[in-house]
Design an enzyme around this catalytic site. Sequence first.
Site, PDB file in Angstrom:
ATOM      1  N   GLY A 165     -18.588 -20.494  13.008  1.00  0.00           N
ATOM      2  CA  GLY A 165     -18.093 -21.120  11.826  1.00  0.00           C
ATOM      3  C   GLY A 165     -17.318 -22.353  11.964  1.00  0.00           C
ATOM      4  O   GLY A 165     -17.543 -23.162  12.830  1.00  0.00           O
ATOM      5  N   ASP A 186     -29.676 -23.127  11.902  1.00  0.00           N
ATOM      6  CA  ASP A 186     -31.069 -23.862  12.498  1.00  0.00           C
ATOM      7  C   ASP A 186     -30.395 -25.263  13.034  1.00  0.00           C
ATOM      8  O   ASP A 186     -30.907 -25.422  14.207  1.00  0.00           O
ATOM      9  CB  ASP A 186     -31.921 -23.838  11.414  1.00  0.00           C
ATOM     10  CG  ASP A 186     -32.101 -22.608  10.747  1.00  0.00           C
ATOM     11  OD1 ASP A 186     -32.250 -21.835  11.356  1.00  0.00           O
ATOM     12  OD2 ASP A 186     -32.430 -22.662   9.700  1.00  0.00           O
ATOM     13  N   GLY A 203     -29.138 -23.584   6.507  1.00  0.00           N
ATOM     14  CA  GLY A 203     -29.526 -24.229   7.566  1.00  0.00           C
ATOM     15  C   GLY A 203     -28.826 -24.687   8.422  1.00  0.00           C
ATOM     16  O   GLY A 203     -28.938 -25.513   9.454  1.00  0.00           O
TER      17      GLY A 203
END
Length: 316
Positions: A233, A264, A261
């Site tokens: 994160g 990804d 997303g």
Amino acid sequence: MTTPPLDVITLGETMVSFAAHEAGPLDAAATFTKIVAGAESNVGVGLARLGLKVAWVSRLGDDSFGRYIRRALEAEGIDCTAVATDPTRPTGFMLKSRALEGQDPVVEYFRRGSAASALSVADFDEARFLSARHLHVTGITPALSPSCAELVEHAMAAMRAAGRTVSFDPNLRPKLWPSREAMAAHLNRLAGLADWVLPGIAEGRTLTGLDTPEDIAAFYLDRGARAVLIKLGAEGAYWRTREGAGRVPGVQVTNIVDTVGAGDAFAAGALSGRLEGLDWPQALARANWVGAQVIQVVGDMDGLPRRDRLPAALRG
């Protein structure tokens, strides 16, 4: 050996996503924006925008959603020649709420019985897959159906046996599995077929029962992975191989709009860097930066940067 014409091939389900305009619960939303959403195609678009040659393998319904997805991905430069049109099954779709203050949105899926859930080993064209030097898969596809699970495992094993590299992002969807124990057992086994494993820290804890990035990485290295890249994160990322390990700091973002997303985008940054010959710290610096761009806009793909936007230090 001749260099394969494709850099990356990926496979999995892509759906139409309706993203709410108004913040709050989905049942209160009145207006939505139609976008394309799919973990594997998100990574594919991210890689294509960064200059790599990418193909996507899937199945779409013979409907307006399927035609919309195919047209959108082809416009991004994705090779969709191995995407089948299923005349009897629909293209899946999803609804996504708009969250505030960096919270994760609520997502409702309408994918049961979708065209992509009928993917099987019959969709594995060996020549097509081996025309790529790398395969990227996620833990979503094997959860869709037994035939999808068989295809993913077959593709991973075949690509690695042929000397190609394979990356695996667990991308957990617990609701698609009969139990968390079944999910962990299956995905941990698949991770052992990959060269590069990319869990988030929370995913790693769920799958391994371990707490620290160091221990989670060691778990997957012991099972056959060659590199483990753990998303932390805002804190950045941790990497570990048998030769070394380290942390790469995150990129500060003051206006988080949509977290869907981000993983990804991270994968696209990391894979592109590594396939271009960057070392892991350099590749993860790119991955953190690409992920930071995506969470500042609505939509899974909208924030994925093109290569000319990469800071000079991240271009390699």
